[in-house]
Enzyme design. Structure first.
Site, PDB file in Angstrom:
ATOM      1  N   GLY A  93      33.948  46.062  28.822  1.00 11.17           N
ATOM      2  CA  GLY A  93      34.525  45.553  27.930  1.00 11.17           C
ATOM      3  C   GLY A  93      33.388  44.736  26.925  1.00 11.17           C
ATOM      4  O   GLY A  93      32.237  44.796  27.388  1.00 11.17           O
ATOM      5  N   GLN A 127      30.244  39.172  20.493  1.00 14.72           N
ATOM      6  CA  GLN A 127      29.111  39.564  21.456  1.00 14.72           C
ATOM      7  C   GLN A 127      28.250  40.452  20.574  1.00 14.72           C
ATOM      8  O   GLN A 127      26.875  40.778  20.875  1.00 14.72           O
ATOM      9  CB  GLN A 127      29.472  40.288  22.643  1.00 14.72           C
ATOM     10  CG  GLN A 127      30.374  39.338  23.595  1.00 14.72           C
ATOM     11  CD  GLN A 127      30.686  40.238  24.783  1.00 14.72           C
ATOM     12  OE1 GLN A 127      31.841  40.899  25.018  1.00 14.72           O
ATOM     13  NE2 GLN A 127      29.753  39.954  25.921  1.00 14.72           N
ATOM     14  N   CYS A 147      29.024  39.305  32.564  1.00 11.61           N
ATOM     15  CA  CYS A 147      29.190  39.284  31.068  1.00 11.61           C
ATOM     16  C   CYS A 147      27.894  39.851  30.473  1.00 11.61           C
ATOM     17  O   CYS A 147      26.741  39.636  30.839  1.00 11.61           O
ATOM     18  CB  CYS A 147      29.392  37.764  30.328  1.00 11.61           C
ATOM     19  SG  CYS A 147      29.870  37.937  28.618  1.00 11.61           S
ATOM     20  N   LEU A 148      28.309  41.007  29.383  1.00 10.43           N
ATOM     21  CA  LEU A 148      27.109  41.619  28.753  1.00 10.43           C
ATOM     22  C   LEU A 148      25.962  40.431  27.926  1.00 10.43           C
ATOM     23  O   LEU A 148      25.070  40.471  27.684  1.00 10.43           O
ATOM     24  CB  LEU A 148      27.756  42.646  27.715  1.00 10.43           C
ATOM     25  CG  LEU A 148      28.063  43.808  28.437  1.00 10.43           C
ATOM     26  CD1 LEU A 148      28.697  44.828  27.336  1.00 10.43           C
ATOM     27  CD2 LEU A 148      27.207  44.414  29.355  1.00 10.43           C
ATOM     28  N   HIS A 164      39.118  38.370  30.134  1.00 16.50           N
ATOM     29  CA  HIS A 164      37.824  38.042  29.903  1.00 16.50           C
ATOM     30  C   HIS A 164      37.666  38.399  28.340  1.00 16.50           C
ATOM     31  O   HIS A 164      37.017  37.537  27.690  1.00 16.50           O
ATOM     32  CB  HIS A 164      36.763  38.805  30.815  1.00 16.50           C
ATOM     33  CG  HIS A 164      35.738  38.908  30.768  1.00 16.50           C
ATOM     34  ND1 HIS A 164      34.554  38.111  31.452  1.00 16.50           N
ATOM     35  CD2 HIS A 164      34.713  39.048  29.451  1.00 16.50           C
ATOM     36  CE1 HIS A 164      33.448  38.023  31.201  1.00 16.50           C
ATOM     37  NE2 HIS A 164      33.482  38.516  29.948  1.00 16.50           N
ATOM     38  N   GLU A 165      38.036  39.537  27.944  1.00 18.60           N
ATOM     39  CA  GLU A 165      37.641  39.916  26.504  1.00 18.60           C
ATOM     40  C   GLU A 165      38.245  39.132  25.638  1.00 18.60           C
ATOM     41  O   GLU A 165      37.989  38.694  24.553  1.00 18.60           O
ATOM     42  CB  GLU A 165      37.829  41.312  26.252  1.00 18.60           C
ATOM     43  CG  GLU A 165      37.134  42.529  27.040  1.00 18.60           C
ATOM     44  CD  GLU A 165      35.572  41.909  27.278  1.00 18.60           C
ATOM     45  OE1 GLU A 165      34.891  41.555  26.226  1.00 18.60           O
ATOM     46  OE2 GLU A 165      34.991  42.109  28.233  1.00 18.60           O
ATOM     47  N   HIS A 222      36.882  35.800  25.244  1.00 19.79           N
ATOM     48  CA  HIS A 222      35.856  35.982  24.134  1.00 19.79           C
ATOM     49  C   HIS A 222      36.078  35.731  22.587  1.00 19.79           C
ATOM     50  O   HIS A 222      35.467  35.104  21.652  1.00 19.79           O
ATOM     51  CB  HIS A 222      35.199  37.545  24.289  1.00 19.79           C
ATOM     52  CG  HIS A 222      34.004  37.400  25.343  1.00 19.79           C
ATOM     53  ND1 HIS A 222      32.912  36.639  25.227  1.00 19.79           N
ATOM     54  CD2 HIS A 222      33.825  38.448  26.173  1.00 19.79           C
ATOM     55  CE1 HIS A 222      31.991  36.920  26.106  1.00 19.79           C
ATOM     56  NE2 HIS A 222      32.505  38.119  26.703  1.00 19.79           N
TER      57      HIS A 222
HETATM   58 NI    NI Z   1      31.918  38.992  28.421  1.00 21.87          NI
END
Ligand code: NI
Length: 185
Positions: free
Chosen positions: A46, A51, A88-89, A130-131, A134
């Site tokens: 995701g 991000q 998380c990225l 999660h997304e 964000h």
């Molecule tokens: Ni994340």
């Protein structure tokens, strides 16, 4: 298509609320394509607009080939609770167990601006939550207990040194060689 730079923890944009999308433009579709490519290169499941330094209320998801573009998403139903490991990225190499609903229904617009609803369970439901977090400036570490968050942040203090100016640049060659312990979102 270019790989986008990923913003990492400490960049203020990760803490800002996004702005609802009012028009689907070619530029937005290009952003969506670039986000998919960047997410795949980073072996994520995701990726949300903040991000990659953008303020559109938009996220892309690919869980085992289940691909979604979620524009202006909202969770309209949630049910059950379970803990599961997340990464998380934007906080690379930091993982922790997070409690999430096990089933959600999300309402959103697709890449053509058409409204749809999707029911998700388990990992896909976790990824959606999660997304969508964000898009409102919330990160998975915010869901941890004080002690667990402190330990995640201590790990991050060391990891952060790898990302000058809080930017994570993906080199396709490095990305392929990098072993990920778990999927990051
Ligand atoms: Ni994340």
């Amino acid at each position: 298509m270019p790989l986008l730079e990923i913003r990492v923890l400490g960049d203020p944009i990760l803490r800002e609320e996004t702005i609802p999308v009012t028009e689907i433009t070619d530029e937005l579709r290009t952003l969506i394509d670039d986000m998919f490519e960047t997410m795949h290169a980073a072996k994520g499941i995701g990726l949300a607009a903040p991000q990659v330094g953008r303020r559109e209320r938009l996220t892309v998801v690919d869980v085992d080939g289940d691909r979604f573009v979620l524009i202006n998403p909202e969770i309209v139903e949630r049910e059950g609770k379970a803990k599961g490991e997340e990464g998380c990225l934007s906080i690379p190499d930091v993982y922790a167990d997070v409690e999430r609903a096990t089933r959600v229904v999300v309402r959103a617009l697709d890449r053509d601006g058409q409204p749809f609803e999707v029911e998700a369970r388990d990992l896909l439901a976790r990824c959606f939550q999660h997304e969508i977090d964000h898009l409102f400036g919330t990160l998975f570490i915010d869901h941890l207990s004080v002690l667990k968050r402190r330990s995640a942040l201590a790990k991050w203090t060391k990891e952060k040194e790898k990302y000058p100016r809080l930017i994570r640049r993906l080199d396709p060659a490095d990305v392929a060689a990098h072993h990920h312990r778990d999927e990051e979102l």
